[in-house]
Design a protein around this motif. Structure first.
Motif, PDB file in Angstrom:
ATOM      1  N   ASN A 199      16.306 -13.990 -14.319  1.00 13.18           N
ATOM      2  CA  ASN A 199      16.180 -12.672 -13.701  1.00 13.18           C
ATOM      3  C   ASN A 199      14.704 -12.387 -13.470  1.00 13.18           C
ATOM      4  O   ASN A 199      14.050 -11.694 -14.249  1.00 13.18           O
ATOM      5  CB  ASN A 199      16.806 -11.590 -14.587  1.00 13.18           C
ATOM      6  N   SER A 200      14.152 -12.911 -12.406  1.00 14.90           N
ATOM      7  CA  SER A 200      12.723 -12.775 -12.132  1.00 14.90           C
ATOM      8  C   SER A 200      12.327 -11.342 -11.795  1.00 14.90           C
ATOM      9  O   SER A 200      11.137 -10.998 -11.860  1.00 14.90           O
ATOM     10  CB  SER A 200      12.321 -13.696 -10.980  1.00 14.90           C
ATOM     11  N   LYS A 201      13.299 -10.487 -11.448  1.00 15.06           N
ATOM     12  CA  LYS A 201      12.992  -9.100 -11.121  1.00 15.06           C
ATOM     13  C   LYS A 201      12.904  -8.207 -12.355  1.00 15.06           C
ATOM     14  O   LYS A 201      12.429  -7.070 -12.255  1.00 15.06           O
ATOM     15  CB  LYS A 201      14.047  -8.530 -10.164  1.00 15.06           C
ATOM     16  N   ALA A 202      13.353  -8.681 -13.502  1.00 18.43           N
ATOM     17  CA  ALA A 202      13.380  -7.857 -14.706  1.00 18.43           C
ATOM     18  C   ALA A 202      11.966  -7.415 -15.081  1.00 18.43           C
ATOM     19  O   ALA A 202      11.088  -8.243 -15.326  1.00 18.43           O
ATOM     20  CB  ALA A 202      14.004  -8.622 -15.856  1.00 18.43           C
ATOM     21  N   CYS A 203      11.728  -6.099 -15.082  1.00 21.83           N
ATOM     22  CA  CYS A 203      10.446  -5.508 -15.489  1.00 21.83           C
ATOM     23  C   CYS A 203       9.276  -5.959 -14.627  1.00 21.83           C
ATOM     24  O   CYS A 203       8.117  -5.838 -15.042  1.00 21.83           O
ATOM     25  CB  CYS A 203      10.149  -5.811 -16.955  1.00 21.83           C
ATOM     26  N   ARG A 204       9.539  -6.450 -13.437  1.00 21.98           N
ATOM     27  CA  ARG A 204       8.465  -6.848 -12.527  1.00 21.98           C
ATOM     28  C   ARG A 204       7.759  -5.610 -12.001  1.00 21.98           C
ATOM     29  O   ARG A 204       8.369  -4.553 -11.823  1.00 21.98           O
ATOM     30  CB  ARG A 204       9.046  -7.655 -11.361  1.00 21.98           C
ATOM     31  N   GLN A 205       6.464  -5.736 -11.739  1.00 20.97           N
ATOM     32  CA  GLN A 205       5.710  -4.653 -11.127  1.00 20.97           C
ATOM     33  C   GLN A 205       4.738  -5.222 -10.112  1.00 20.97           C
ATOM     34  O   GLN A 205       4.049  -6.204 -10.384  1.00 20.97           O
ATOM     35  CB  GLN A 205       4.941  -3.843 -12.171  1.00 20.97           C
ATOM     36  N   VAL A 206       4.689  -4.581  -8.955  1.00 22.41           N
ATOM     37  CA  VAL A 206       3.761  -4.961  -7.895  1.00 22.41           C
ATOM     38  C   VAL A 206       3.010  -3.715  -7.461  1.00 22.41           C
ATOM     39  O   VAL A 206       3.617  -2.667  -7.210  1.00 22.41           O
ATOM     40  CB  VAL A 206       4.494  -5.568  -6.684  1.00 22.41           C
ATOM     41  N   THR A 207       1.671  -3.799  -7.408  1.00 23.46           N
ATOM     42  CA  THR A 207       0.875  -2.695  -6.891  1.00 23.46           C
ATOM     43  C   THR A 207      -0.107  -3.225  -5.853  1.00 23.46           C
ATOM     44  O   THR A 207      -0.518  -4.387  -5.916  1.00 23.46           O
ATOM     45  CB  THR A 207       0.088  -1.962  -8.001  1.00 23.46           C
ATOM     46  N   GLY A 208      -0.469  -2.377  -4.899  1.00 26.94           N
ATOM     47  CA  GLY A 208      -1.409  -2.773  -3.859  1.00 26.94           C
ATOM     48  C   GLY A 208      -2.296  -1.612  -3.460  1.00 26.94           C
ATOM     49  O   GLY A 208      -1.939  -0.437  -3.633  1.00 26.94           O
ATOM     50  N   LEU A 209      -3.479  -1.939  -2.931  1.00 26.19           N
ATOM     51  CA  LEU A 209      -4.460  -0.928  -2.543  1.00 26.19           C
ATOM     52  C   LEU A 209      -5.222  -1.391  -1.317  1.00 26.19           C
ATOM     53  O   LEU A 209      -5.610  -2.558  -1.204  1.00 26.19           O
ATOM     54  CB  LEU A 209      -5.454  -0.704  -3.696  1.00 26.19           C
ATOM     55  N   ILE A 210      -5.457  -0.476  -0.388  1.00 26.99           N
ATOM     56  CA  ILE A 210      -6.356  -0.716   0.733  1.00 26.99           C
ATOM     57  C   ILE A 210      -7.135   0.574   0.967  1.00 26.99           C
ATOM     58  O   ILE A 210      -6.569   1.677   0.905  1.00 26.99           O
ATOM     59  CB  ILE A 210      -5.600  -1.158   2.001  1.00 26.99           C
ATOM     60  N   GLY A 211      -8.435   0.449   1.203  1.00 25.66           N
ATOM     61  CA  GLY A 211      -9.236   1.645   1.407  1.00 25.66           C
ATOM     62  C   GLY A 211     -10.573   1.334   2.030  1.00 25.66           C
ATOM     63  O   GLY A 211     -10.916   0.179   2.319  1.00 25.66           O
ATOM     64  N   TYR A 212     -11.337   2.375   2.232  1.00 27.28           N
ATOM     65  CA  TYR A 212     -12.702   2.247   2.748  1.00 27.28           C
ATOM     66  C   TYR A 212     -13.583   3.208   1.972  1.00 27.28           C
ATOM     67  O   TYR A 212     -13.271   4.404   1.863  1.00 27.28           O
ATOM     68  CB  TYR A 212     -12.764   2.555   4.237  1.00 27.28           C
ATOM     69  N   GLU A 213     -14.689   2.705   1.424  1.00 26.75           N
ATOM     70  CA  GLU A 213     -15.558   3.505   0.576  1.00 26.75           C
ATOM     71  C   GLU A 213     -17.019   3.393   1.000  1.00 26.75           C
ATOM     72  O   GLU A 213     -17.490   2.294   1.305  1.00 26.75           O
ATOM     73  CB  GLU A 213     -15.448   3.065  -0.893  1.00 26.75           C
ATOM     74  N   THR A 214     -17.699   4.525   1.028  1.00 36.15           N
ATOM     75  CA  THR A 214     -19.149   4.572   1.204  1.00 36.15           C
ATOM     76  C   THR A 214     -19.709   5.473   0.104  1.00 36.15           C
ATOM     77  O   THR A 214     -18.965   6.041  -0.694  1.00 36.15           O
ATOM     78  CB  THR A 214     -19.535   5.133   2.584  1.00 36.15           C
ATOM     79  N   ARG A 215     -21.037   5.625   0.106  1.00 39.94           N
ATOM     80  CA  ARG A 215     -21.658   6.509  -0.877  1.00 39.94           C
ATOM     81  C   ARG A 215     -21.227   7.964  -0.671  1.00 39.94           C
ATOM     82  O   ARG A 215     -21.088   8.722  -1.622  1.00 39.94           O
ATOM     83  CB  ARG A 215     -23.178   6.403  -0.780  1.00 39.94           C
ATOM     84  N   ASN A 216     -20.982   8.345   0.590  1.00 37.49           N
ATOM     85  CA  ASN A 216     -20.746   9.752   0.897  1.00 37.49           C
ATOM     86  C   ASN A 216     -19.280  10.121   1.086  1.00 37.49           C
ATOM     87  O   ASN A 216     -18.935  11.301   0.997  1.00 37.49           O
ATOM     88  CB  ASN A 216     -21.518  10.144   2.160  1.00 37.49           C
ATOM     89  N   TRP A 217     -18.422   9.153   1.373  1.00 36.19           N
ATOM     90  CA  TRP A 217     -17.004   9.467   1.548  1.00 36.19           C
ATOM     91  C   TRP A 217     -16.168   8.204   1.385  1.00 36.19           C
ATOM     92  O   TRP A 217     -16.670   7.085   1.453  1.00 36.19           O
ATOM     93  CB  TRP A 217     -16.747  10.101   2.915  1.00 36.19           C
ATOM     94  N   GLY A 218     -14.879   8.414   1.174  1.00 38.72           N
ATOM     95  CA  GLY A 218     -13.976   7.281   1.056  1.00 38.72           C
ATOM     96  C   GLY A 218     -12.531   7.736   1.128  1.00 38.72           C
ATOM     97  O   GLY A 218     -12.201   8.884   0.811  1.00 38.72           O
ATOM     98  N   VAL A 219     -11.666   6.833   1.561  1.00 44.13           N
ATOM     99  CA  VAL A 219     -10.224   7.083   1.599  1.00 44.13           C
ATOM    100  C   VAL A 219      -9.521   5.813   1.127  1.00 44.13           C
ATOM    101  O   VAL A 219     -10.040   4.699   1.295  1.00 44.13           O
ATOM    102  CB  VAL A 219      -9.723   7.456   3.018  1.00 44.13           C
ATOM    103  N   ASN A 220      -8.359   5.983   0.513  1.00 37.27           N
ATOM    104  CA  ASN A 220      -7.553   4.809   0.165  1.00 37.27           C
ATOM    105  C   ASN A 220      -6.090   5.177   0.070  1.00 37.27           C
ATOM    106  O   ASN A 220      -5.725   6.360  -0.017  1.00 37.27           O
ATOM    107  CB  ASN A 220      -8.059   4.149  -1.130  1.00 37.27           C
ATOM    108  N   THR A 221      -5.276   4.158   0.077  1.00 30.47           N
ATOM    109  CA  THR A 221      -3.836   4.326  -0.100  1.00 30.47           C
ATOM    110  C   THR A 221      -3.343   3.219  -1.021  1.00 30.47           C
ATOM    111  O   THR A 221      -3.869   2.098  -1.000  1.00 30.47           O
ATOM    112  CB  THR A 221      -3.087   4.301   1.250  1.00 30.47           C
ATOM    113  N   SER A 222      -2.359   3.533  -1.849  1.00 38.21           N
ATOM    114  CA  SER A 222      -1.835   2.540  -2.780  1.00 38.21           C
ATOM    115  C   SER A 222      -0.317   2.604  -2.821  1.00 38.21           C
ATOM    116  O   SER A 222       0.301   3.601  -2.411  1.00 38.21           O
ATOM    117  CB  SER A 222      -2.400   2.751  -4.192  1.00 38.21           C
TER     118      SER A 222
END
Length: 368
Positions: A199-222
């Motif tokens: 049962n490879s799905k048992a208690c499996r977890q997948v997370t992902g992130l993509i974003g853009y960051e600078t010193r003055n501003w940033g956005v991301n989604t996960s």
């Protein structure tokens, strides 16, 4: 537990001493670090009778207390090996946090280069990382972690992780074969060890992130999907049951003032008794330094779909730097519970169903 903590501290001190005493034989630079943070909090309406309580918090105050070891070794050609061993502790009693794990906050080893960082072991996942620069209160006793306790505890056992920054473009992911091996209870120990044959799905977890960051501003989604298995907490008692969070957030610097805001969309598909639930958690905050002071404020609302059990949060915190390492702080907050909602203002606390809760806290924090 006392012996466990003593053993952990002895191990840390022994490793650090070995690194310092034999520099010609050990090229790994090892650092001992930590935060010691505690306070006194007063909360109203802690039960249906409307009783109040004054206490020293257990889970966190302004930052969770911890002691850790981290080390790096230069392998040449821009490549480094590293490790992190970090223990969380409850300063009111001295016991280990994160389900009683010796190194429950982090226990991992990895490689780092211009291409990014590859990590193996227990580690913070992308839900945790996505909120670091946008949640101005972070793991404060009064904060959005009181509404969704998973957020400040978004770590994964048995995980492979990657994080890279390419001229401001941030990419990251984790994959866990068994997300939580502790059965101690609470958001940091949900009894889902996984790694089950057949049962490879048992208690499996997948997370992902993509974003853009600078010193003055940033956005991301996960994106974060937890799967369950027999005996797991939160109604995720089968590998077909899932708990999914999607986040979109951002920050903006206006001089020295930081603004941060985001939304966390959650969909839980659990066993028939719990069923399908959906909610949106919105938050916005600001942090402003002036002299030796820092003022932080945050508002939040959780809207639970097809339910009147919504919650609203308002928090303010003022910190004063006694030095570069030592801070005193005070915080006030209010949590409004609609319907039969019973979300406490303080992380890990209690409140009477449908009641509003006010709180105040004074504390002291030292970094080393």
């Amino acid at each position: 537990m006392k012996n466990t903590i003593c053993s952990a501290v002895a191990l840390m001190c022994g490793l650090a001493a070995a690194s310092i005493a034999t520099p010609s034989r050990a090229q790994t630079a090892v650092q001992v670090y930590g935060i010691v943070d505690s306070g006194i909090a007063h909360l109203t309406n802690t039960n249906s009778a409307g009783d109040s309580v004054t206490k020293i918090p257990s889970l966190t105050s302004s930052f969770p207390s911890r002691i850790g070891l981290r080390g790096t070794e230069d392998l040449g050609n821009g490549l480094q090996a590293f490790f992190v061993l970090e223990n969380g502790l409850a300063l009111d009693t001295g016991v280990a946090q994160q389900g009683g794990r010796i190194f429950g906050r982090n226990a991992n080893v990895g490689l780092k280069g211009a291409w990014g960082t590859l990590t193996l072991g227990r580690q913070q996942n992308m839900t945790y990382i996505s909120g670091l620069k946008t949640d101005v209160l972070g793991p404060n006793l009064f904060a959005i972690g009181s509404i969704d306790p998973y957020l400040p505890n978004a770590r994964s056992d048995n995980a492979i992780g990657y994080l890279g920054n390419f001229k401001g473009v941030v990419l990251g992911a984790t994959y866990s074969f068994g997300r939580d091996a502790s059965a101690a209870g609470g958001p940091a120990a949900t009894n889902c060890a996984g790694e089950v044959g057949g049962n490879s799905k048992a208690c499996r977890q997948v997370t992902g992130l993509i974003g853009y960051e600078t010193r003055n501003w940033g956005v991301n989604t996960s994106w974060d999907q937890l799967r369950g298995n027999t005996g797991a907490a939160g109604g995720l008692t089968s590998s077909i049951h899932t708990d999914v969070r999607r986040t979109v957030n951002g920050y903006l610097m206006l001089g020295t003032t930081k603004l941060g805001a985001g939304v966390i969309v959650r969909e839980t598909n659990a066993n028939p008794a719990t069923g399908l639930s959906k909610s949106n958690l919105f938050y916005a905050g600001a942090s402003h330094p002036f002299g030796s002071f820092v003022l932080d404020a945050q508002v939040a609302r959780r809207d639970t779909k097809n339910s009147g059990n919504d919650v609203d949060l308002l928090v303010a915190r003022l910190s004063y730097a006694l030095s570069k390492r030592t801070f005193v702080y005070g915080a006030v907050g209010r949590m409004d519970n609609d319907g039969v909602s019973a979300v406490a203002l303080d992380a890990g606390g209690t409140v009477g169903a449908g009641l509003a809760q006010n709180g105040a806290m004074l504390g002291l924090r030292h970094h080393f």
